[in-house]
Each structure stands twice: as C-alpha cells, then as structure tokens.
Write a protein that holds these residues in place. Structure first.
Motif: not given
Length: 294
Positions: A266-277, A279-284
């Motif tokens: 979870q502390q890695t950048a890939a994890y954060r980017n994946m999580k953001e993506i 989140t956006r997909k869920n919002d869409q």
C-alpha cells in the motif's frame, strides 16, 4: 511176423481165438477121419463089391460126414455170434455202436493175411508159447474213432480231477495259513490299538501342556505389544500437540507476513495510482448508473 494192424492186447485176443478155432477144427477133422476109419473097418471086409453096395456105402459115409461138417459149421457160426455178443456188450456199456462190414469177410487179400498170421504164430519153431490171458471186461480200443476219443476224454477228465484235487488241497492249506495269519494280525492290531490308546493319552497331556505354554506366551506377547502401542500412542499424541503448536505459530507468522506485505504494498506509488484509478472508475460507474436511472 505178419501183423493184423491191432494193438498188442487185441492181437493176443485174436491169437487165443485162433488157438480155440484150431483146436475145434482138429477135433472135427479127427471125427471125419474116424468116420472113414469106422467105415473101412466095418464095411470094407470083402474084396469085391457091386455097384449098389458101393453106392450104399458112399451114401452112408456122405450122410455121416455131412452131419459132422454141418454140426461144425453151425457150431462155428454160433461161436462167432457169441464172440460178437461179447464185443457188442462191452461196447454198449460205453454207449458205443459198432459196425461190421460183411463184404470184408470174403476179401481174399485179408484172408491170406490172416492165414499168414496163423502160420507165423503157430508153425514157427522159435515162437514162444503165449499164455492164455484172462479176458477182462474192457472197452474196445481202435474199434472206432468214437471209442478212442471217449477213452482220451476219460483220461483227460481223470487227470483234470487229480489236478483239481491237488489244487483244492493247496487252496485249503493256503486258506488255513491265511486264517492263522489273520488271527495273528488281529491280535497285533489289538495290541497296537492298546499301545496307541496309551500313547494318545500321553500325547494329549503333553499337547495340553504345550498349548497352555503357547497361550501364556501369546498372552505375554499381546500385553507387551499393547504396552508398546500405548507408549507409541502417547508419543504420537505429544508429537501431534507439538505439530499443532508449530502450525499455529507458522500460521501466525504467515498472517503477520501477509499484513506486512500488504502494508508495504500500500505504501508503494503503483498501489496509490491504482487506488486512485479505481476510485475514479467507481465514481464514473456511480454517475453512469444515475444517468441510466434518469
């Protein structure tokens, strides 16, 4: 010496009959000679005879000679009948039927053979006198094939009877020996059964003792095996508890490792980017559902 083709016994019988016939013939010849002698002494005493006297003398002599010859021939015929009667009687006792050939009685060749036989038997100076044999009532031999076969069969049956008697005696001896042997075997069997009974009692006692020892041994081994299994079971239970503790400890360590790994991920950048993506997909998706609902 002339032979008649008969065996010794029958040839002696023929000689005896011929001796009898010769004696009877000699007596009759002497009777005929005496007739002539009597005539000569009684009638021929004169020097001359007339024809009638000679005829009378010859007629008387003829009558006397005729009577003597006729008597001899009749006696000879009757004698032959008696002889045949003896032979036939002996044959009938053996249930035989003899046959005669009358034509052979005038066979000149056979008659001459008989004459030579008589001459050889009664005129030879070197011939030993034959003692008259008492006539036995025997079955005629060589009178025909049936009699010979019957006698041979009788001899064979007698020999077979003797053999059967000998065999029966041998069988009786063997049977007696077999009975004695049977008695000995029965006695030996009884003794053997008695010995076997005693031996069986001894064997039974010995077998019972061995069986008790075997049962005791098996019981001891079973108890030992049971104790060993109990100890093994305790050891296995202890090992099982230890293994469970080790498993819990390993599971706990694995859970910690997973949490640590997840935390690090979870502390890695890939994890954060994946999580953001995400989140956006869920919002869409939520926005599309709303629009779709309108």
């Amino acid at each position: 010496m002339a032979e008649l083709g008969l065996n010794e016994h029958h040839q002696n019988e023929v000689i005896n009959y011929m001796r009898f016939a010769r004696s009877k013939r000699g007596l009759r010849l002497k009777t005929v000679d005496s007739c002539f002698q009597d005539l000569q002494e009684s009638r021929l005493v004169e020097e001359t005879f007339t024809a009638d006297e000679v005829s009378e003398v010859l007629n008387g002599l003829q009558a006397v000679v005729h009577s003597e010859v006729e008597s001899e021939l009749i006696n000879t015929a009757y004698t032959n009948v008696l002889l045949l009667r003896q032979l036939f009687s002996q044959a009938e006792k053996w249930y035989l039927k003899l046959q005669t050939d009358i034509s052979e009685l005038e066979n000149r060749e056979l008659l001459e053979q008989v004459a030579e036989f008589e001459k050889a038997e009664f005129t030879s100076s070197n011939k030993k006198p034959i003692i008259d044999i008492i006539k036995p009532k025997l079955a005629p031999l060589n009178e025909g094939g049936t009699a010979e076969l019957l006698n041979k069969e009788i001899l064979r049956l007698q020999e077979e009877n003797e053999k059967l008697k000998s065999r029966l005696k041998t069988i009786e001896i063997q049977a007696t020996e077999a009975l004695n042997e049977k008695s000995k075997l029965e006695k030996a069997l009884q003794d053997l059964q008695l010995d076997q009974g005693n031996q069986k009692d001894f064997i039974k006692a010995q077998d019972l003792s061995d069986l008790e020892n075997t049962v005791a041994t098996l019981k001891s081994e079973f108890e030992k095996t049971l104790n060993d299994k109990t100890e093994n079971q305790k050891s296995l239970e202890e090992k099982l508890v230890t293994a469970k503790h080790d498993l819990l400890r390993v599971q706990e360590q694995l859970s910690l490792a997973e949490k640590e790994l997840e935390k690090k991920f979870q502390q890695t950048a890939a994890y954060r980017n994946m999580k953001e993506i995400l989140t956006r997909k869920n919002d869409q998706i939520k926005d599309l559902r709303k629009r779709l609902a309108k």
